[in-house]
Structures are given as C-alpha cells and as structure tokens.
Design a protein around this motif. Structure first.
Motif, short mmCIF file in Angstrom:
data_model
loop_
_atom_site.label_atom_id
_atom_site.label_comp_id
_atom_site.label_asym_id
_atom_site.label_seq_id
_atom_site.Cartn_x
_atom_site.Cartn_y
_atom_site.Cartn_z
N SER A 194 -72.38 26.95 -17.10
CA SER A 194 -71.07 25.75 -16.57
C SER A 194 -71.83 24.28 -16.83
CB SER A 194 -71.68 25.83 -15.21
OG SER A 194 -72.76 25.58 -14.50
N LEU A 195 -72.77 23.82 -17.02
CA LEU A 195 -73.59 22.99 -17.92
C LEU A 195 -72.75 22.58 -18.62
CD1 LEU A 195 -76.79 22.34 -17.08
CD2 LEU A 195 -75.53 20.51 -15.41
N CYS A 209 -76.01 22.86 -12.52
CA CYS A 209 -75.99 24.34 -13.04
C CYS A 209 -75.56 25.17 -11.83
CB CYS A 209 -77.39 24.39 -13.34
SG CYS A 209 -77.65 26.59 -13.29
N VAL A 238 -76.06 28.05 -10.71
CA VAL A 238 -76.76 28.38 -10.60
C VAL A 238 -78.16 28.17 -9.47
CG1 VAL A 238 -78.80 30.49 -10.77
CG2 VAL A 238 -77.10 29.98 -12.59
N CYS A 289 -77.68 34.36 -12.80
CA CYS A 289 -76.52 33.48 -14.42
C CYS A 289 -75.47 34.83 -14.33
CB CYS A 289 -77.47 32.91 -15.15
SG CYS A 289 -76.31 31.78 -15.63
N MET A 342 -76.39 34.52 -18.38
CA MET A 342 -77.61 35.59 -18.91
C MET A 342 -77.03 37.08 -18.73
SD MET A 342 -80.04 33.33 -19.91
CE MET A 342 -80.59 31.51 -20.07
FE1 SF4 Z 1 -76.96 27.64 -17.74
FE2 SF4 Z 1 -76.79 29.97 -16.69
FE3 SF4 Z 1 -78.40 28.11 -17.14
FE4 SF4 Z 1 -77.35 27.47 -15.34
S1 SF4 Z 1 -78.41 28.62 -15.38
S2 SF4 Z 1 -78.00 25.79 -16.53
S3 SF4 Z 1 -75.39 28.40 -15.78
S4 SF4 Z 1 -77.14 28.93 -18.44
#
Ligand code: SF4
Ligand code: 13P
Length: 347
Positions: free
Chosen positions: A129-130, A213, A215, A299, A302
C-alpha cells in the motif's frame, strides 16, 4: 488451519508426502514443531524438497523477508532479513537466479542491484500500500513545490519513484539517511508515520506525504495498553510504520531486524511485536524461552507468496522482474547511495 483448507490455498496439485520426503525434512520440522501443527507438515514438506532440488539445479538463491511464513522462512530461504538486509545481500550474491519471497518493490530492488541476473517473484500481485500511494509524477510536482530540497524515499516504492529521488532509506536507517544529507529541510516519501517518527528524532524539517502501510496503520494505542494490562511486564516492540500514538506506547521502535536484535540483546520474558503476524512466529522459533503474545495483522501481499508458487516460479522461470532502462539507472543510484552510507543499521 486444517490440511484441506491449506491444500485449497495451494494453486497446483498437492505433492505426495513420501518416507523419503519425511526423512529429508525431519531436521527442519524439528525446529518448527511448536509453530506448525504436525498435521500440516505433510502438505509443506514435499514442496520444500522439490524447491530445494530445483534451487540447486538452477543455481538459484532464495531471499525471504521476515514476514514470510515459517515453512518458507526456515524451509527454503537461503537469506532472510529486513528490507535493508535483503537489498545488501542481493547486491552480494553470485547466483544466476534470485527468487524474492517478499513483495514487488523488494524484487525490483534486487533487480536494480543485479541487472544481469534473472530475478523472479512468485506472484506479481504481491504489492504494497505504501508503494502504490505515490507516483513518479507526484515526486516531480513536490520537487517543483520545494525546490532545492533533497528527496529521501523509503524503499517501499516503485523503481520509477526511486528514480526521482536523491537517496533511498529503509526503516532501519531512515534517521541516518536523513541526517547524512546535511540539509535543513528534507522531503520524506511516502510513509507519513515513519517520516513523523524520523521528525521526532531530529531538528531537520521533514516534508511528509500521506502514504500508510495498510497493516501497521490498523494498530491502536488502546490495543497496546490492553496488552500491558493483561500481560504484566510485557516488552512492547513496534514497527516504525505504526501511527505515532502507537509508537509513543512502545518500549522499542524500529525495523523488523531491529526488533529481532532488541529481543536477542534484552531477552525479555514476554514480548509483543506490533507488526505483521509471521514475524512473531519466525522469531519465536529462535527464542523458545520467551513468551510471544501475538496480535495478528496480516499483510495480504506478503501472504501471496506460498511454497507451490515458489516451486512454479522455479519450474517456469516466472515472473521475471524487469525495469525500464530509462528508470533503472537513476533508481539504482538512489539505492546505491543508501548502501554506500555504511553497513550499520541504526534501528
Ligand atoms: Fe507494504 Fe505489507 Fe510491508 Fe505494509 S506490511 S509496508 S503493505 S509490504
Ligand atoms: P522492514 O524494512 O523493517 O523489513 O519493513 C519492511 C516492511 O514492508 C514493513 O512493513
């Protein structure tokens, strides 16, 4: 999770759990038996053996981020770590093929540092999301608005955004990178909360972007206080991508690798890691004497990476990561400047 529901998550036909597979993976399961139920191991183990075989055949190296599930992290990865460690190790590897078990920006970073090698990501949809919160055009507009102000970009961005930046950083070294510029004002992109945390540690003026983020932004300060009430003496470790009021409640703030180092050095009897779910599972394997309280924010990006997808990735040499040459050179420079700053992660 029941075996049948794990199998449904797996996109290719399940492989058989033979006595040979059991023997070859016994030493791995011995480490993971407190984390992965015995009933699940016959699902993972055949993939681990098949991936190990293909890895040798293709002279491949598997990099896995700290948020990967334990069967990947301990079963098939050659190098594990936070995004800074993975970038550094990617720069050093001499394998012909690199498989990145993480999200797309991590695979792009590995490709930037290894333009001649084949870099694979098992699922192209593993985003962030970032990374999707900002475009190269946004950075160009910010530069117009704040002329002569250096741009520090978190590695959680696309190569196109990195290409518009002066230097990259990770959550491990963000403060050092900002300080290294010797500027009175810095544009920090795109993580607002990490940027606010850096701003709280320095007098340098930080221009922020509103990226978050998905998450870490869901954790709340009230949640942290409730862990403290429920679990006496608990050590609270929070990832720097969490909102400021959450960070204010934490005993330690840092990157995923910083949290692991903190646990290793301090060895508190009880710990809660305010970050992605798999992190505590992986760390708990190394520290059986510590009680880990496990709040769970997954996440979804991931979690797109699974053993069957890693196997398919090595079988079909997909999905190859490529970066437009007009972008790659400038993006590589921004990453390389960060790596040149030194080898000691600060958090
Ligand atoms: Fe990006 Fe997932 Fe890390 Fe959050 S947890 S910064 S969405 S990779
Ligand atoms: P680290 O740099 O701490 O590994 O964090 C990367 C990330 O995506 C956290 O959400």
């Amino acid at each position: 999770m029941a075996v049948e529901s794990i199998r449904q998550d797996y996109p290719v036909a399940a492989l058989p759990y033979t006595p040979d597979v059991a023997r070859k993976t016994e030493h791995i399961y011995r480490r993971l038996n407190r984390i992965i139920p015995e009933i699940e191991w016959p699902v993972h183990a055949p993939y681990i053996v098949a991936i190990q075989d293909l890895k040798t055949q293709h002279h491949a190296t598997i990099l896995a981020h700290n948020y990967q599930t334990p069967e990947i992290f301990y079963g098939v990865a050659d190098i594990v770590g936070d995004s800074l460690a993975l970038a550094r190790e990617a720069a050093k590897t001499d394998s012909a093929v690199i498989v990145v078990c993480g999200v797309h920006f991590m695979a792009e970073t590995a490709k930037l540092l290894n333009p001649e090698k084949t870099v694979l990501i098992p699922d192209l949809e593993a985003g962030c999301s970032l990374a999707s919160s900002i475009t190269a055009e946004d950075v160009r507009l910010l530069r117009q608005r704040y002329p002569d102000t250096p741009v520090v970009t978190y590695v959680n961005t696309t190569a196109a955004v990195k290409a518009e930046s002066d230097i990259c950083c990770t959550s491990s070294n963000a403060l050092d990178v900002v300080r290294s510029l010797g500027a009175r004002r810095v544009i920090f992109l795109p993580d607002e909360f990490l940027g606010r945390y850096v701003a709280s540690q320095t007098d340098i003026e930080i221009i922020l972007w509103r990226g978050h983020c998905e998450v870490h932004e869901r954790f709340t300060a009230a949640e942290i206080r409730s862990y403290r009430d429920q679990y006496k003496g608990i050590e609270v470790l929070a990832h720097a991508e969490c909102p400021p009021d959450v960070l204010a409640e934490a005993d330690f703030v840092g990157s995923t690798a910083g949290m692991i180092r903190h646990v290793d050095q301090k060895r508190p009897p009880r710990v809660v890691m305010i970050t992605e779910c798999s992190m505590s599972d992986n760390v708990a394997v190394e520290f059986p004497q510590i009680e880990f309280v496990r709040p769970c924010n997954l996440c979804p990006h991931m979690k797109r990476i699974t053993l069957p997808k890693i196997l398919q990735s090595l079988q079909d040499m997909k999905h190859t990561v490529s970066i437009e040459p007009s972008i790659a050179g400038r993006a590589r420079q921004a990453v390389q400047r960060m790596l040149d700053l030194g080898s000691k992660p600060s958090r």
